[in-house]
Design an enzyme around this catalytic site. Structure first.
Site, PDB file in Angstrom:
ATOM      1  N   CYS A  85     -32.573 -31.344  18.660  1.00 35.54           N
ATOM      2  CA  CYS A  85     -31.262 -31.279  18.017  1.00 35.54           C
ATOM      3  C   CYS A  85     -30.383 -32.459  18.453  1.00 35.54           C
ATOM      4  O   CYS A  85     -30.633 -33.588  18.074  1.00 35.54           O
ATOM      5  CB  CYS A  85     -30.619 -29.919  18.302  1.00 35.54           C
ATOM      6  SG  CYS A  85     -29.261 -29.533  17.198  1.00 35.54           S
ATOM      7  N   HIS A 201     -35.045 -25.696  17.239  1.00 29.38           N
ATOM      8  CA  HIS A 201     -35.015 -25.370  18.676  1.00 29.38           C
ATOM      9  C   HIS A 201     -36.178 -24.442  19.051  1.00 29.38           C
ATOM     10  O   HIS A 201     -36.021 -23.225  18.936  1.00 29.38           O
ATOM     11  CB  HIS A 201     -33.721 -24.610  18.999  1.00 29.38           C
ATOM     12  CG  HIS A 201     -32.481 -25.428  18.904  1.00 29.38           C
ATOM     13  ND1 HIS A 201     -31.901 -26.022  20.000  1.00 29.38           N
ATOM     14  CD2 HIS A 201     -31.694 -25.744  17.856  1.00 29.38           C
ATOM     15  CE1 HIS A 201     -30.808 -26.667  19.630  1.00 29.38           C
ATOM     16  NE2 HIS A 201     -30.655 -26.511  18.328  1.00 29.38           N
ATOM     17  N   GLU A 203     -36.987 -23.680  21.999  1.00 28.98           N
ATOM     18  CA  GLU A 203     -36.585 -22.915  23.191  1.00 28.98           C
ATOM     19  C   GLU A 203     -35.830 -21.642  22.832  1.00 28.98           C
ATOM     20  O   GLU A 203     -35.624 -20.778  23.672  1.00 28.98           O
ATOM     21  CB  GLU A 203     -35.749 -23.799  24.138  1.00 28.98           C
ATOM     22  CG  GLU A 203     -34.295 -24.024  23.753  1.00 28.98           C
ATOM     23  CD  GLU A 203     -34.096 -25.114  22.701  1.00 28.98           C
ATOM     24  OE1 GLU A 203     -35.083 -25.540  22.097  1.00 28.98           O
ATOM     25  OE2 GLU A 203     -32.933 -25.508  22.476  1.00 28.98           O
TER      26      GLU A 203
END
Lengths: 227, 80
Positions: A85, A201, A203
């Site tokens: 990002c 993302h 994560e």
């Protein structure tokens, strides 16, 4: 395996990234942007967020911070460098990756799950990955990938597109493009494929109860490829 | 010496902000606005008395940080 996550003022996905890396076996260190030396690392991550308040252009100030010289040196010597990002935006501003991330085409901050299709798995990030369509989360205002025609030619010639936005079944079409990015590009490699910038993302998708597990597939695969 | 510089988006780069501003103006009754392109303006106070040298420094700043030359053009528009 050792990883380092760089923290800039305004980063806000740094801790999530550290949690994800640790969960899959990395020994992680957090590195402050004003430091000049990187700890010994097999992977360096530029996390998501709003470094320096997105002043001037997203990622532009971070790309001139003190730690960046070491990060560039690390990447240029073949080290794995992942930007998620805002991290992707920083990678384009440092010119480690081509192009730029513009404001989303429809002037909206987008926060939702999307599907991405892996375009190139001949690299440490995606080699042997067990799914080629991943459901990941995006949250950005500037994710509209743009580049010059010459840059696009080079990207194609070197097979640098990492992931495309797509449908659940993997169709890469305009209707599945959330932000107007050229060719539905959601992630990009450098020529040598050791640097990866991605808007989604992984994560945020490491817990089946909270979100989904496709981020787990990404991290598990990455550490397996590094062992 | 104060140098003024503007940074504008290149012609073929989409400018959603400019478009939204244009729509707002239209809503306010400014029907004849054909297009709005939004840019940035910088006033750079340089400790330098030589105009040429000061402008050259500002140009370097634009190239290295203030503008992203993939999508933006810059222009030094004045010095005093």
């Amino acid at each position: 395996m050792n990883s380092s996550v760089i923290i800039f003022p305004g980063s806000n996905c740094d801790r999530d990234m550290a949690v994800a890396l640790k969960k899959f076996g990395f020994k992680n260190k957090m590195v402050w942007h004003n430091d000049t030396e990187l700890p010994k690392s097999d992977l360096v991550v530029l996390p998501g967020g709003f470094s320096y308040g997105d002043y001037l252009r997203c990622g532009s100030m971070a790309s001139k911070s003190k730690i960046i010289d070491s990060v560039i040196k690390f990447a240029k010597s073949g080290g794995l460098l992942l930007g998620i990002c805002n991290g992707f935006q920083i990678l384009t501003e440092t010119e480690l990756l081509p192009g730029v991330l513009l404001k989303n085409k429809y002037s909206k901050f987008i926060c939702k799950n999307v599907f991405v299709k892996i375009n190139n798995s001949e690299n440490k990030y995606f080699k042997n990955i067990k799914k080629n369509i991943l459901e990941l989360h995006i949250a950005h205002n500037e994710g509209n990938f743009f580049c010059s025609n010459d840059q696009m030619k080079e990207i194609n010639d070197n097979n640098q597109i990492a992931v495309h936005y797509c449908s659940q079944n993997g169709e890469i079409e305009d209707s599945f493009n959330p932000n107007g990015a050229i060719k539905n590009i959601a992630g990009l490699f450098n020529k040598e494929k050791n640097i990866l910038g991605m808007m989604p993302h992984p994560e945020r998708m490491i817990d089946n109860y909270l979100s989904g597990e496709d981020g787990s597939i990404f991290f598990q695969n990455l550490i397996n490829n590094l062992k | 010496m104060k140098i003024s510089a503007i940074v504008t988006l290149k012609k073929d780069v989409l400018d959603p902000q400019g478009k939204v501003v244009q729509q707002a103006l239209k809503g306010m009754g400014f029907d004849n606005v054909k297009e709005i392109r939004q840019g940035k303006y910088f006033e750079i106070d340089v400790d330098e008395n030589d105009k040429k040298k000061a402008e050259k420094k500002a140009e370097e700043m634009c190239k290295k940080l203030l503008a992203n030359l993939v999508i933006e053009d810059f222009k030094i528009i004045g010095s005093q």
